[in-house]
Design a protein around this motif. Structure first.
Motif, short mmCIF file in Angstrom:
data_model
loop_
_atom_site.label_atom_id
_atom_site.label_comp_id
_atom_site.label_asym_id
_atom_site.label_seq_id
_atom_site.Cartn_x
_atom_site.Cartn_y
_atom_site.Cartn_z
N PHE A 53 0.78 -1.05 -0.02
CA PHE A 53 0.01 0.04 -0.02
C PHE A 53 0.90 1.27 -0.11
CE2 PHE A 53 -2.71 -2.83 2.51
CZ PHE A 53 -3.45 -3.43 1.31
N PRO A 73 -0.75 -4.90 -4.65
CA PRO A 73 -0.73 -5.75 -3.55
C PRO A 73 -1.45 -7.24 -3.69
CG PRO A 73 -1.66 -3.57 -3.25
CD PRO A 73 -1.32 -3.62 -4.45
N GLY A 74 -2.41 -6.98 -4.60
CA GLY A 74 -3.20 -8.27 -4.79
C GLY A 74 -1.99 -9.54 -5.35
N VAL A 78 -0.09 -11.85 0.06
CA VAL A 78 -0.16 -11.42 1.65
C VAL A 78 -1.69 -11.33 2.19
CG1 VAL A 78 0.91 -9.45 3.09
CG2 VAL A 78 1.91 -10.59 1.11
N PHE A 82 -6.44 -5.26 9.52
CA PHE A 82 -6.09 -3.65 9.40
C PHE A 82 -6.36 -3.41 10.67
CE2 PHE A 82 -6.59 -4.70 5.04
CZ PHE A 82 -5.80 -3.86 4.35
N SER A 86 -11.77 -2.05 8.94
CA SER A 86 -11.99 -2.05 7.53
C SER A 86 -12.91 -3.18 6.95
CB SER A 86 -10.67 -2.19 6.65
OG SER A 86 -9.70 -1.28 7.27
N TYR A 88 -16.49 -4.60 5.23
CA TYR A 88 -17.06 -3.78 4.18
C TYR A 88 -18.64 -3.73 4.73
CZ TYR A 88 -18.83 -3.16 -0.71
OH TYR A 88 -19.32 -2.75 -1.59
N SER B 175 -13.08 4.47 4.13
CA SER B 175 -11.40 4.40 4.62
C SER B 175 -10.73 3.60 3.34
CB SER B 175 -11.48 3.48 5.75
OG SER B 175 -10.66 2.69 5.98
N ASP B 177 -8.63 1.78 3.66
CA ASP B 177 -8.39 0.45 4.15
C ASP B 177 -9.20 -0.68 3.63
OD1 ASP B 177 -5.71 0.84 5.12
OD2 ASP B 177 -6.19 0.92 7.04
N ILE B 178 -10.61 -0.24 3.30
CA ILE B 178 -11.66 -1.01 2.94
C ILE B 178 -11.20 -1.53 1.64
CG2 ILE B 178 -13.97 -1.23 2.11
CD1 ILE B 178 -14.82 0.49 4.86
N HIS B 180 -7.91 -1.31 0.51
CA HIS B 180 -7.14 -2.18 0.65
C HIS B 180 -7.40 -3.59 1.35
CE1 HIS B 180 -4.61 1.74 1.56
NE2 HIS B 180 -4.60 1.37 0.36
N ALA B 181 -8.15 -3.80 2.00
CA ALA B 181 -8.67 -5.29 2.29
C ALA B 181 -9.14 -5.99 1.09
CB ALA B 181 -9.52 -5.03 3.50
N TYR B 182 -9.69 -5.38 0.18
CA TYR B 182 -10.06 -6.07 -0.98
C TYR B 182 -9.19 -6.25 -1.80
CZ TYR B 182 -13.28 -7.34 -4.84
OH TYR B 182 -13.93 -8.13 -5.95
N ARG B 183 -8.23 -5.17 -2.10
CA ARG B 183 -7.15 -5.50 -2.90
C ARG B 183 -6.14 -6.57 -2.61
NH1 ARG B 183 -3.97 -0.73 -5.41
NH2 ARG B 183 -3.27 -2.31 -6.83
N ILE B 184 -5.74 -6.74 -1.26
CA ILE B 184 -4.85 -7.55 -0.80
C ILE B 184 -5.44 -8.91 -0.91
CG2 ILE B 184 -5.41 -7.81 1.62
CD1 ILE B 184 -2.71 -6.99 2.09
N ILE B 196 -16.05 -2.00 -4.76
CA ILE B 196 -16.03 -1.78 -3.39
C ILE B 196 -16.28 -0.13 -3.30
CG2 ILE B 196 -14.67 -1.39 -1.10
CD1 ILE B 196 -15.28 -4.05 -1.90
N LEU B 200 -20.13 1.81 -2.43
CA LEU B 200 -20.10 2.48 -0.95
C LEU B 200 -20.65 3.98 -1.27
CD1 LEU B 200 -16.97 0.94 1.09
CD2 LEU B 200 -19.64 0.62 1.19
#
Lengths: 369, 285
Positions: A53, A73-74, A78, A82, A86, A88, B175, B177-178, B180-184, B196, B200
């Motif tokens: 990130f 990142p995808g 990893v 968070f 975070s 949804y 946020s 990070d919401i 980011h959480a999906y991307r990761i 996402i 939203l």
């Protein structure tokens, strides 16, 4: 070659803020590592660079032999929990956790079984069908943790994963999560400012301050052999007592002269020759001693009690000593009042000696660092 | 909710009724006018007692305007259609351009990003007539004058800044990070945006689109200068009621009622989005 290798990584924000400075870390497969430090020390920046990130300003990150610091990142394989949860909002906790497996094309029954497993692990089975906005912060945090742990990722990154939990639950989950990670041979990096958490979960702890790695070692070594004054005073609760001292070697005796005429006097035989030579070189030193090692014993140096606190399982006695304050910890109640005079004794094996100018450790308990 | 005495409730109710009457009165009067003939409208003193007639509506919908002197054709229904085409078209174009731009401004701080965003907002500061004169000349040269495309383009001055700034505030509220959480979990930037971020920000986008639609619908001066008779929206088309034989108040009123109906229906439907979108997005943006 280590499993995760961070090599001379720098992070500079906007050309001004140097958040991470020339960081080198090598982590083995199956290891649990904690990044420990106060706020703004660069630990979260480090984690976010590993996740992808944040871009690295310079340096390399490789995971499992593959350079990953240029990948999105995808594609790094990893998983991450968070700090801000975070989740949804339009999905229930169950859907949120299962969402992390979307990319893996698993059968619905397999997904359901794994969601149940991690939900049980973090104690949220009863609230799986509720929405993030209708559960507490601690419950959201556990769901976020479950969402990270459900994946079979090459590396799990946990950013303050238990900051919002009540103490009993935190203690329970620490044990469970450590077991979960061990059992599956996962590799994890945990960011925390809570030493207890780092000590309990991690095999090794990387202590950071001001963007620099101070020491990367096992919890026991950090406590017994701190590499510098920062680690020495940062690790341990209550913190290490420190006093500036002038060593005086008079043949058979080695004395450390502290402030206000106080002097710690030892038989020189307790210190090896090499250390005595080093001290004789005359550079200023700082003495450190853990509060647990400060004993109240007849014949010691005089200190005057400033406060006496019984914490339910131990007593913290702070006393004016050699121009500063010394804290002593004991496990019984002490019948001492403010103003009482107490004799303080410190064994040579409990002394940590640091170079005053550089802060680097010179010796621990008579052994050269 | 705090406790209220009956008197307080009564006074509060009375105050609300007064406010509603004050704001609704012009619309109510127009609705009443639309069911009257010119004679009853113009009598003195005015009265709310009259025999309602639908002749005004009939004249507008059929396109034949009969006054006591002469009969003429009007194309009000065509104007109405033009309004729909222009407003919907320009809002659609603004969404396509503005939503990704708003996301970029919210998420990526790059050199000059604030300046660009502010420049786009500053379109709203310029007096329209000042822009229109040179624009008319250019449009005539490049053949965009009097086309739907040209008008929709100019309408971006109204819609784009509005959508950009409201939606940007909405994206900033989510946020990162919401995402980011999906991307990761193995997803690309684009699928994160679609799966996402867009859902939203949905209410904010809907509210911004509705507002932009209303502003575009009510625009007068752009269309007055740039559009000929067959491309004119209702706002300009209403001028046709000022005829040589007098002003047809009844028909104007009926036309006004017809032209507010679509927007009113849309606004009522999306009312909750509108309030939520304005209070959440624009304030923080």
């Amino acid at each position: 070659m280590s499993y995760l290798e961070i090599a001379s990584v720098n992070k500079i924000y906007g050309g001004k803020v140097h958040a991470v400075k020339a960081l080198d870390l090598a982590i083995g497969q199956g290891e649990i590592v904690a990044l420990l430090g106060s706020s703004g020390c660069g630990k979260t920046s480090t984690l976010r660079m590993i996740a992808g990130f944040e871009e690295v300003s310079s340096g390399r990150i490789s995971l499992g032999g593959q350079e990953v610091h240029r990948l999105p990142p995808g594609r790094r394989g990893v998983a991450m929990a968070f700090e801000g949860y975070s989740l949804y909002p339009p999905l229930t906790l169950r859907e949120n956790i299962a969402f992390a497996l979307k990319g893996e094309k698993l059968a619905a029954s397999e997904v359901a079984a794994r969601v149940e497993e991690v939900a049980h692990l973090v104690e949220i089975t009863a609230i799986l069908d509720r929405y993030p906005s209708s559960v507490s912060g601690g419950q959201q945090q556990r769901a976020s943790l479950a969402r990270a742990l459900i994946r079979r990722a090459a590396l799990h990154l946990l950013d303050e994963p238990m900051g919002q939990l009540e103490p009993q639950l935190r203690a329970l989950l620490r044990g469970r999560i450590k077991h979960f990670i061990r059992e599956r041979g996962l590799t994890a990096i945990l960011v925390t400012h809570d030493q207890t958490e780092a000590n309990a979960l991690a095999d090794r702890i990387a202590v950071m301050e001001n963007g620099e790695l101070q020491q990367f070692d096992t919890p026991a070594a950090l406590k017994e052999r701190p590499a510098n004054l920062f680690t020495g005073t940062f690790i341990g609760e209550p913190p290490m007592n420190v006093f500036d001292a002038e060593p005086q070697d008079s043949g058979g005796r080695l004395a450390f002269r502290l402030g206000e005429g106080a002097s710690l006097d030892y038989d020189a035989g307790a210190f090896p020759g090499a250390l005595r030579e080093r001290l004789a070189a005359g550079r200023g030193i700082t003495l450190g001693v853990r509060p647990h090692a400060v004993r109240i014993a007849e014949g010691g140096l005089t200190a005057q009690v400033a406060a006496n606190q019984w914490l339910g399982d131990q007593t913290h006695i702070s006393a004016g000593f050699a121009g500063g304050t010394i804290v002593s910890v004991r496990h019984d109640r002490a019948d001492l009042r403010q103003g009482d005079r107490i004799p303080i004794a410190i064994a040579p094996a409990d002394l940590h000696i640091f170079d005053r100018a550089t802060g680097r450790a010179i010796s621990h308990g008579g052994q050269l660092a | 909710m705090t406790h209220q005495s009956p008197l307080e409730r009564l006074l509060r109710g009375l105050a609300l009724v007064l406010v509603v009457c004050f704001f609704i009165f012009p619309i109510l009067w127009i609705v009443l006018m639309s069911f009257q003939t010119n004679e009853t409208i113009l009598r003195s003193p005015p009265s709310v007692v009259f025999r309602p007639t639908v002749s005004n509506y009939a004249a507008i919908i059929s396109g034949h305007l009969d006054s006591n002197v002469a009969s003429m054709g009007i194309e009000f229904m065509r104007n109405l259609m033009n309004s729909v085409i222009l407003s919907a078209g320009s809002v659609a174009l603004s969404l396509v351009l503005g939503v990704p731009a708003a996301y970029a401004f919210a998420r990526h701080k790059f050199r000059g990003s604030e300046d660009i965003a502010f420049t786009l907002l500053s379109f709203r500061f310029a007096p329209p007539l000042l822009v229109l004169l040179p624009l008319t000349l250019y449009f005539q040269q490049i053949g965009l004058a009097d086309t739907y495309l040209g008008l929709i383009w100019v309408y971006q001055l109204i819609c784009l800044p509005l959508i950009l700034w409201i939606v940007r505030g909405y994206f900033e509220d989510i946020s990162p990070d919401i995402e980011h959480a999906y991307r990761i979990a193995g997803h690309s930037w684009f699928s994160t945006f679609c799966r996402i971020s867009l859902p939203l920000a949905g209410p904010g986008i809907a509210a911004a689109a509705l507002l932009a639609f209303i502003f575009a619908w009510n625009n007068f001066v752009f269309a007055l200068v740039l559009a000929s008779a067959d491309k004119q929206p209702v706002t300009v088309g209403a001028l046709a009621f000022v005829t040589a034989s007098g002003i047809q108040y009844g028909q104007i009123a009926a036309a006004v009622v017809l032209s507010i109906l679509p927007v009113l229906a849309l606004a009522l439907y999306a009312q909750r989005y509108l309030v939520e979108g304005l209070s959440l997005g624009a304030v923080k943006g």
